[in-house]
Design a protein around this motif. Structure first.
Motif: not given
Ligand SMILES: [Zn+2]
Length: 293
Positions: A197, A261, A267
């Motif tokens: 991810e 994720h 992220r």
């Protein structure tokens, strides 16, 4: 405004809407599906179609559907979210053709309502996902409204493109063998799933960093240089879909062992690294030591 108003986006032949029966299942690689599964009930997303275990009535029309109307120019893409998502594939395919030998474009299906896929149901409650056996990206653009309403994300134009770019990243991973090399080995902060991810976030950032390079047949770039505000908005989207943020919102606590994720910081970080340094750094999420992920 993200697209050049004058750009010709009419060459996008693959755009179409999917609509059909609802069939439960799982197997896609979703950016946000986990939100629906963990946080759905709390956040008011209707999961009936997913959890009911089968078709939910009359919608038997097979996936396929109609061409998106009035999707000819960048101006149309700026004004119409379906067109925006459909047009983004022109720039994405151009970018990946330049960077992956023998690149094979995925199919893009703009979901209208719910549609059955080899990876389960596609709908706005499930969120955008990539279905490997079909080599297809499924996106219901009304999902962006849910992001705004349920998660407080602004989900502006560039944030939407980040999400499309992330799903394209999964196609790259599938077709270049990354998914085979890093198979599912459960959840956790340095699981293969999280690494995959984060690499997809890096790929999305790398594309956005160079997205003005892809041009229409007349040499007009499809996309404009993103503004600081747009980049901040895309980073905000990456923050919103971090596992810790989702867990915090849904249960009030954070359990890294169930991460799928990556955290909000991770992220945002990998999106930003891809944006700043390009594809060269995007192999790193696969091999980085846990503390450096
Ligand atoms: Zn993903």
């Amino acid at each position: 405004m993200t697209f050049n108003p004058d750009a010709d986006v009419s060459g996008n032949t693959a755009r179409r809407r999917g609509r059909g029966a609802v069939v439960a299942g799982a197997g896609g690689v979703g950016l946000l599906g986990i939100i629906a599964l963990i946080a759905g009930p709390l956040l008011g997303i209707d999961l009936t179609g997913l959890l009911g275990g089968g078709a939910t009535g009359g919608g038997t029309e097979p996936a396929g559907g109609s061409v998106i109307e009035d999707c000819l120019t960048g101006e149309d893409a700026n004004e119409n979210v379906d067109c925006r998502v459909a047009a983004s594939q022109l720039a994405l395919d151009g970018y990946w053709e330049d960077h992956v030998e023998g690149y094979r474009p995925p199919q893009l299906i703009i979901v209208d309502g719910a549609t059955s896929t080899a990876c389960g149901t596609a709908s706005n409650a499930v969120g955008p996902f990539y279905c490997p056996p079909e080599e297809t990206v499924y996106i219901d653009p009304t999902f962006f409204d849910l992001m705004q309403q349920q998660f407080g994300a602004s989900a502006g134009d560039l944030a939407q493109l980040y999400i499309v770019g992330h799903e394209w990243g999964h196609h790259i991973q599938y077709t270049t063998g990354v998914m085979d090399a890093y198979p599912n080995n459960g959840t956790g902060p340095d699981s293969n799933g999280v690494r995959i991810e984060l690499q997809a976030d890096c790929y999305a950032g790398a594309w956005i960093g160079q997205m003005t390079e892809e041009k229409d047949p007349d040499g007009v770039p499809y996309l404009q240089e993103p503004t600081e505000a747009e980049i901040t908005d895309a980073l905000n989207a990456a923050n919103t879909v971090g596992d810790d943020n989702i867990q915090e919102q849904s249960s009030g606590s954070v359990n890294p062992e169930s991460f799928t994720h990556g955290s909000s910081d991770q992220r945002q970080g990998w999106f930003a690294s891809g944006y700043k340094y390009g594809l060269d750094v995007c192999a790193d999420p696969l091999t980085a030591a846990p503390g450096e992920l």
